[in-house]
Design a protein around this motif. Structure first.
Motif, short mmCIF file in Angstrom:
data_model
loop_
_atom_site.label_atom_id
_atom_site.label_comp_id
_atom_site.label_asym_id
_atom_site.label_seq_id
_atom_site.Cartn_x
_atom_site.Cartn_y
_atom_site.Cartn_z
N ILE A 10 13.14 -9.59 -22.28
CA ILE A 10 14.40 -10.22 -21.95
C ILE A 10 14.11 -11.56 -21.28
CG2 ILE A 10 15.61 -8.02 -21.77
CD1 ILE A 10 15.50 -8.34 -18.70
N TYR A 11 15.17 -12.31 -20.97
CA TYR A 11 15.03 -13.63 -20.34
C TYR A 11 15.52 -13.52 -18.91
CZ TYR A 11 14.77 -18.80 -20.50
OH TYR A 11 14.42 -20.12 -20.31
N GLY A 12 14.59 -13.44 -17.96
CA GLY A 12 14.93 -13.35 -16.55
C GLY A 12 14.89 -14.71 -15.88
N ALA A 13 15.18 -14.72 -14.59
CA ALA A 13 15.22 -15.98 -13.84
C ALA A 13 13.87 -16.68 -13.82
CB ALA A 13 15.68 -15.70 -12.41
N ASN A 14 12.78 -15.91 -14.00
CA ASN A 14 11.44 -16.50 -14.00
C ASN A 14 10.86 -16.65 -15.40
OD1 ASN A 14 11.23 -16.73 -11.13
ND2 ASN A 14 10.89 -14.51 -11.03
N GLY A 15 11.70 -16.49 -16.42
CA GLY A 15 11.25 -16.65 -17.80
C GLY A 15 11.18 -15.33 -18.54
N LYS A 16 10.30 -15.27 -19.53
CA LYS A 16 10.17 -14.08 -20.38
C LYS A 16 9.69 -12.90 -19.55
CE LYS A 16 8.13 -12.77 -24.86
NZ LYS A 16 7.28 -13.24 -25.96
N MET A 17 10.38 -11.79 -19.68
CA MET A 17 10.13 -10.61 -18.84
C MET A 17 10.04 -9.36 -19.70
SD MET A 17 12.62 -9.19 -15.82
CE MET A 17 12.19 -7.71 -14.87
N ALA A 18 9.00 -8.58 -19.50
CA ALA A 18 8.80 -7.34 -20.26
C ALA A 18 9.44 -6.17 -19.53
CB ALA A 18 7.32 -7.07 -20.46
N TRP A 58 12.44 4.53 -13.85
CA TRP A 58 12.38 3.32 -14.67
C TRP A 58 13.75 2.88 -15.17
CZ3 TRP A 58 14.10 3.37 -19.69
CH2 TRP A 58 14.29 4.65 -20.26
N GLN A 59 14.65 3.83 -15.40
CA GLN A 59 15.97 3.46 -15.93
C GLN A 59 16.74 2.59 -14.94
OE1 GLN A 59 16.76 7.67 -17.01
NE2 GLN A 59 17.78 6.83 -18.81
N SER A 60 16.67 2.95 -13.68
CA SER A 60 17.35 2.16 -12.65
C SER A 60 16.75 0.76 -12.56
CB SER A 60 17.23 2.87 -11.29
OG SER A 60 17.80 2.09 -10.27
N ARG A 61 15.42 0.67 -12.65
CA ARG A 61 14.75 -0.64 -12.60
C ARG A 61 15.14 -1.51 -13.79
NH1 ARG A 61 10.03 2.25 -11.75
NH2 ARG A 61 9.16 1.38 -13.67
N LEU A 70 20.97 -6.54 -15.24
CA LEU A 70 22.04 -7.12 -14.44
C LEU A 70 21.64 -8.49 -13.92
CD1 LEU A 70 23.29 -4.06 -12.32
CD2 LEU A 70 24.55 -5.25 -14.12
N SER A 71 20.43 -8.58 -13.41
CA SER A 71 19.93 -9.85 -12.86
C SER A 71 19.83 -10.92 -13.94
CB SER A 71 18.56 -9.63 -12.23
OG SER A 71 18.01 -10.84 -11.76
N ALA A 72 19.41 -10.50 -15.15
CA ALA A 72 19.20 -11.45 -16.24
C ALA A 72 20.51 -11.89 -16.90
CB ALA A 72 18.28 -10.84 -17.29
N TYR A 73 21.47 -10.96 -17.04
CA TYR A 73 22.60 -11.24 -17.93
C TYR A 73 24.00 -11.12 -17.33
CZ TYR A 73 18.92 -11.10 -21.40
OH TYR A 73 17.77 -11.36 -22.12
N ARG A 74 24.11 -10.77 -16.06
CA ARG A 74 25.48 -10.59 -15.56
C ARG A 74 26.27 -11.91 -15.54
NH1 ARG A 74 23.71 -8.35 -9.75
NH2 ARG A 74 22.21 -9.98 -9.23
N TYR A 134 20.22 -20.80 -29.78
CA TYR A 134 21.50 -20.43 -29.19
C TYR A 134 21.33 -20.60 -27.69
CZ TYR A 134 19.10 -15.96 -28.28
OH TYR A 134 18.20 -15.00 -27.87
N THR A 135 22.43 -20.70 -26.95
CA THR A 135 22.36 -20.97 -25.52
C THR A 135 21.96 -19.72 -24.74
OG1 THR A 135 24.08 -22.66 -25.74
CG2 THR A 135 23.65 -21.83 -23.53
N GLN A 136 20.95 -19.87 -23.86
CA GLN A 136 20.47 -18.77 -23.02
C GLN A 136 20.75 -19.08 -21.55
OE1 GLN A 136 16.44 -18.98 -24.69
NE2 GLN A 136 16.73 -16.97 -25.65
N VAL A 137 20.89 -18.05 -20.74
CA VAL A 137 21.32 -18.19 -19.34
C VAL A 137 20.41 -19.13 -18.55
CG1 VAL A 137 21.75 -16.99 -17.17
CG2 VAL A 137 22.45 -15.93 -19.32
N PHE A 138 19.11 -18.91 -18.65
CA PHE A 138 18.16 -19.68 -17.83
C PHE A 138 17.43 -20.76 -18.63
CE2 PHE A 138 18.51 -15.47 -15.77
CZ PHE A 138 19.01 -15.89 -14.53
N GLU A 139 18.04 -21.18 -19.70
CA GLU A 139 17.41 -22.15 -20.59
C GLU A 139 17.11 -23.48 -19.87
OE1 GLU A 139 18.39 -24.33 -24.86
OE2 GLU A 139 19.58 -22.62 -24.18
N ALA A 140 17.97 -23.87 -18.95
CA ALA A 140 17.76 -25.13 -18.23
C ALA A 140 16.47 -25.10 -17.40
CB ALA A 140 18.96 -25.42 -17.33
N LYS A 141 16.05 -23.91 -16.99
CA LYS A 141 14.84 -23.78 -16.17
C LYS A 141 13.57 -23.64 -17.01
CE LYS A 141 14.91 -21.10 -12.56
NZ LYS A 141 15.10 -19.88 -11.72
N HIS A 142 13.65 -22.88 -18.09
CA HIS A 142 12.43 -22.53 -18.82
C HIS A 142 12.47 -22.87 -20.31
CE1 HIS A 142 11.20 -20.37 -15.21
NE2 HIS A 142 12.38 -19.74 -15.23
N GLY A 143 13.56 -23.47 -20.77
CA GLY A 143 13.66 -23.81 -22.18
C GLY A 143 14.09 -22.62 -23.04
#
Length: 207
Positions: free
Chosen positions: A44-52, A78-81, A87-91, A168-177
Protein backbone atom coordinates in the motif's frame (compact mmCIF):
# COMPACT_ATOMS: atom_id res chain seq x y z
CA UNK A 1 -10.73 -14.73 -22.45
CA UNK A 2 -9.99 -17.09 -19.57
CA UNK A 3 -7.14 -16.15 -17.23
CA UNK A 4 -5.26 -18.25 -14.68
CA UNK A 5 -3.99 -16.31 -11.65
CA UNK A 6 -2.94 -16.90 -8.08
CA UNK A 7 -5.45 -15.70 -5.48
CA UNK A 8 -3.28 -13.33 -3.47
CA UNK A 9 -3.74 -10.95 -0.54
CA UNK A 10 -5.61 -7.93 -1.95
CA UNK A 11 -4.02 -8.53 -5.36
CA UNK A 12 -1.86 -6.08 -7.28
CA UNK A 13 -3.37 -3.77 -9.86
CA UNK A 14 -1.72 -5.83 -12.61
CA UNK A 15 -3.57 -8.95 -11.44
CA UNK A 16 -6.87 -7.07 -11.36
CA UNK A 17 -6.29 -5.68 -14.85
CA UNK A 18 -6.14 -9.31 -16.04
CA UNK A 19 -9.19 -10.28 -13.97
CA UNK A 20 -11.30 -7.33 -15.11
CA UNK A 21 -10.74 -8.08 -18.79
CA UNK A 22 -11.53 -11.80 -18.56
CA UNK A 23 -14.76 -13.68 -19.10
CA UNK A 24 -13.64 -16.40 -16.70
CA UNK A 25 -11.03 -16.39 -13.93
CA UNK A 26 -9.40 -19.60 -12.78
CA UNK A 27 -7.65 -19.37 -9.43
CA UNK A 28 -4.58 -21.57 -8.95
CA UNK A 29 -5.28 -23.43 -5.71
CA UNK A 30 -3.34 -26.66 -6.32
CA UNK A 31 0.20 -25.27 -6.19
CA UNK A 32 2.79 -25.37 -3.43
CA UNK A 33 3.11 -22.38 -1.13
CA UNK A 34 6.16 -20.20 -1.78
CA UNK A 35 7.36 -17.47 0.57
CA UNK A 36 8.30 -13.93 -0.50
CA UNK A 37 5.34 -13.69 -2.89
CA UNK A 38 2.02 -11.87 -2.99
CA UNK A 39 0.30 -14.97 -1.59
CA UNK A 40 0.53 -13.43 1.88
CA UNK A 41 1.70 -9.90 1.07
CA UNK A 42 0.44 -6.71 -0.51
CA UNK A 43 1.81 -3.20 -0.88
CA UNK A 44 0.00 0.00 0.00
CA UNK A 45 1.01 3.68 -0.10
CA UNK A 46 1.70 4.96 3.40
CA UNK A 47 2.94 8.33 4.64
CA UNK A 48 6.54 7.11 4.26
CA UNK A 49 6.05 5.58 0.81
CA UNK A 50 5.59 2.00 -0.33
CA UNK A 51 4.61 -0.20 2.61
CA UNK A 52 4.32 -3.99 2.82
CA UNK A 53 1.53 -5.70 4.71
CA UNK A 54 2.44 -9.32 5.48
CA UNK A 55 0.01 -11.93 6.77
CA UNK A 56 1.92 -14.26 9.15
CA UNK A 57 1.62 -17.91 8.23
CA UNK A 58 2.59 -21.24 9.77
CA UNK A 59 5.00 -22.59 7.20
CA UNK A 60 8.19 -24.62 7.11
CA UNK A 61 10.53 -24.36 4.13
CA UNK A 62 11.76 -27.91 4.85
CA UNK A 63 8.42 -29.58 4.21
CA UNK A 64 6.60 -28.53 1.09
CA UNK A 65 3.02 -27.53 1.73
CA UNK A 66 0.13 -27.02 -0.60
CA UNK A 67 -1.03 -23.43 -0.73
CA UNK A 68 -4.53 -24.50 0.33
CA UNK A 69 -3.15 -26.14 3.51
CA UNK A 70 -1.08 -23.21 4.83
CA UNK A 71 -2.60 -21.79 7.99
CA UNK A 72 -2.55 -18.20 9.20
CA UNK A 73 -0.64 -17.55 12.42
CA UNK A 74 -3.48 -15.91 14.31
CA UNK A 75 -1.62 -15.72 17.63
CA UNK A 76 -0.30 -12.41 16.30
CA UNK A 77 -2.68 -9.45 16.27
CA UNK A 78 -1.87 -8.82 12.62
CA UNK A 79 -5.42 -7.96 11.55
CA UNK A 80 -5.56 -4.98 13.89
CA UNK A 81 -2.15 -3.77 12.68
CA UNK A 82 -3.12 -4.08 9.03
CA UNK A 83 -6.39 -2.22 9.56
CA UNK A 84 -4.62 0.61 11.41
CA UNK A 85 -2.14 0.83 8.54
CA UNK A 86 -4.98 1.07 6.03
CA UNK A 87 -6.68 3.77 8.09
CA UNK A 88 -3.45 5.74 8.27
CA UNK A 89 -2.82 5.35 4.53
CA UNK A 90 -6.30 5.91 3.12
CA UNK A 91 -8.72 7.57 5.52
CA UNK A 92 -8.05 10.90 3.76
CA UNK A 93 -8.47 9.34 0.29
CA UNK A 94 -11.61 10.28 -1.66
CA UNK A 95 -13.37 6.93 -1.40
CA UNK A 96 -12.12 5.05 1.68
CA UNK A 97 -15.28 5.81 3.65
CA UNK A 98 -17.34 4.56 0.72
CA UNK A 99 -15.90 1.03 1.08
CA UNK A 100 -14.92 0.97 4.77
CA UNK A 101 -17.93 -1.01 5.93
CA UNK A 102 -17.24 -3.76 3.39
CA UNK A 103 -13.50 -3.98 4.11
CA UNK A 104 -13.45 -3.70 7.89
CA UNK A 105 -15.04 -7.13 8.67
CA UNK A 106 -12.08 -8.83 6.92
CA UNK A 107 -9.87 -7.54 9.72
CA UNK A 108 -12.13 -8.80 12.50
CA UNK A 109 -13.20 -12.30 11.48
CA UNK A 110 -10.58 -15.01 11.98
CA UNK A 111 -9.72 -17.16 8.98
CA UNK A 112 -7.97 -20.51 9.29
CA UNK A 113 -6.04 -20.65 6.01
CA UNK A 114 -4.40 -17.96 3.92
CA UNK A 115 -6.11 -19.26 0.78
CA UNK A 116 -9.62 -18.93 2.25
CA UNK A 117 -8.78 -15.45 3.50
CA UNK A 118 -7.41 -14.34 0.14
CA UNK A 119 -10.45 -15.66 -1.72
CA UNK A 120 -12.72 -13.72 0.65
CA UNK A 121 -10.66 -10.55 0.12
CA UNK A 122 -10.99 -10.94 -3.65
CA UNK A 123 -14.72 -11.65 -3.38
CA UNK A 124 -15.10 -8.44 -1.37
CA UNK A 125 -13.22 -6.39 -3.96
CA UNK A 126 -15.32 -7.87 -6.77
CA UNK A 127 -18.41 -6.82 -4.83
CA UNK A 128 -17.01 -3.30 -4.40
CA UNK A 129 -16.36 -3.15 -8.14
CA UNK A 130 -19.79 -4.66 -8.88
CA UNK A 131 -17.92 -7.03 -11.17
CA UNK A 132 -19.82 -10.25 -11.85
CA UNK A 133 -17.39 -12.76 -13.30
CA UNK A 134 -17.29 -16.53 -13.69
CA UNK A 135 -14.82 -18.06 -11.24
CA UNK A 136 -13.28 -21.54 -11.09
CA UNK A 137 -10.40 -23.13 -9.20
CA UNK A 138 -7.76 -25.64 -10.23
CA UNK A 139 -7.87 -29.18 -8.88
CA UNK A 140 -4.41 -30.27 -10.04
CA UNK A 141 -1.28 -28.27 -10.73
CA UNK A 142 -0.19 -27.97 -14.35
CA UNK A 143 3.13 -26.31 -15.15
CA UNK A 144 1.99 -25.51 -18.69
CA UNK A 145 -1.60 -24.66 -19.49
CA UNK A 146 -3.35 -24.40 -22.85
CA UNK A 147 -6.90 -23.68 -21.73
CA UNK A 148 -6.23 -20.21 -20.28
CA UNK A 149 -3.92 -17.21 -20.48
CA UNK A 150 -1.37 -17.89 -17.76
CA UNK A 151 -0.81 -14.88 -15.50
CA UNK A 152 0.49 -16.87 -12.53
CA UNK A 153 3.89 -15.17 -12.74
CA UNK A 154 2.24 -12.02 -11.35
CA UNK A 155 2.45 -13.67 -7.92
CA UNK A 156 6.15 -12.78 -7.74
CA UNK A 157 6.80 -9.92 -5.33
CA UNK A 158 10.60 -9.90 -5.57
CA UNK A 159 11.03 -10.41 -9.35
CA UNK A 160 8.27 -8.13 -10.47
CA UNK A 161 8.25 -6.99 -14.10
CA UNK A 162 7.55 -3.22 -14.30
CA UNK A 163 4.02 -2.57 -15.51
CA UNK A 164 3.15 0.57 -17.46
CA UNK A 165 -0.22 1.67 -16.18
CA UNK A 166 -1.78 5.11 -16.40
CA UNK A 167 -1.24 7.63 -13.63
CA UNK A 168 -3.98 8.26 -11.08
CA UNK A 169 -3.87 10.58 -8.05
CA UNK A 170 -2.51 9.02 -4.83
CA UNK A 171 -2.81 10.42 -1.29
CA UNK A 172 0.91 10.93 -0.60
CA UNK A 173 2.00 11.48 -4.17
CA UNK A 174 3.24 15.00 -3.42
CA UNK A 175 5.77 13.53 -0.96
CA UNK A 176 6.99 10.42 -2.76
CA UNK A 177 5.72 10.59 -6.34
CA UNK A 178 3.49 8.14 -8.17
CA UNK A 179 3.98 4.49 -7.14
CA UNK A 180 2.54 2.08 -9.74
CA UNK A 181 1.08 -1.40 -9.34
CA UNK A 182 0.27 -1.32 -5.65
CA UNK A 183 -2.55 -3.34 -4.11
CA UNK A 184 -5.98 -2.96 -5.69
CA UNK A 185 -6.90 -1.22 -2.41
CA UNK A 186 -4.83 1.82 -3.41
CA UNK A 187 -6.68 2.21 -6.69
CA UNK A 188 -10.07 1.54 -5.10
CA UNK A 189 -9.63 4.13 -2.35
CA UNK A 190 -8.38 6.78 -4.75
CA UNK A 191 -10.58 6.13 -7.79
CA UNK A 192 -13.74 4.66 -6.25
CA UNK A 193 -16.47 3.91 -8.81
CA UNK A 194 -14.04 4.73 -11.63
CA UNK A 195 -11.79 1.80 -10.62
CA UNK A 196 -13.36 -0.69 -13.00
CA UNK A 197 -13.19 1.74 -15.92
CA UNK A 198 -9.51 2.27 -15.13
CA UNK A 199 -8.76 -1.46 -15.00
CA UNK A 200 -10.60 -2.21 -18.24
CA UNK A 201 -8.77 0.58 -20.09
CA UNK A 202 -5.24 -0.61 -19.25
CA UNK A 203 -3.07 -2.87 -21.37
CA UNK A 204 -2.87 -6.43 -20.07
CA UNK A 205 0.11 -7.07 -17.75
CA UNK A 206 3.52 -7.74 -19.24
CA UNK A 207 4.75 -11.25 -18.42
Amino acid sequence: MTVLVHPTYFPSISTFVAISQAKQVIFETADNFVKQTYRNRCYIYGANGKMALNVPVVYSQKNRQKYKDVKIFNDENWQSRHWKSLLSAYRTSPFFEYYEDELQPLFVKKFDTILDFNLKCIETILDCLQLDIEIATTQIFEKTVTHADDFRSLVQAKKEIPQHFEHYTQVFEAKHGFIPNLSILDLLCNEGPNTLNYLESQNLPIL
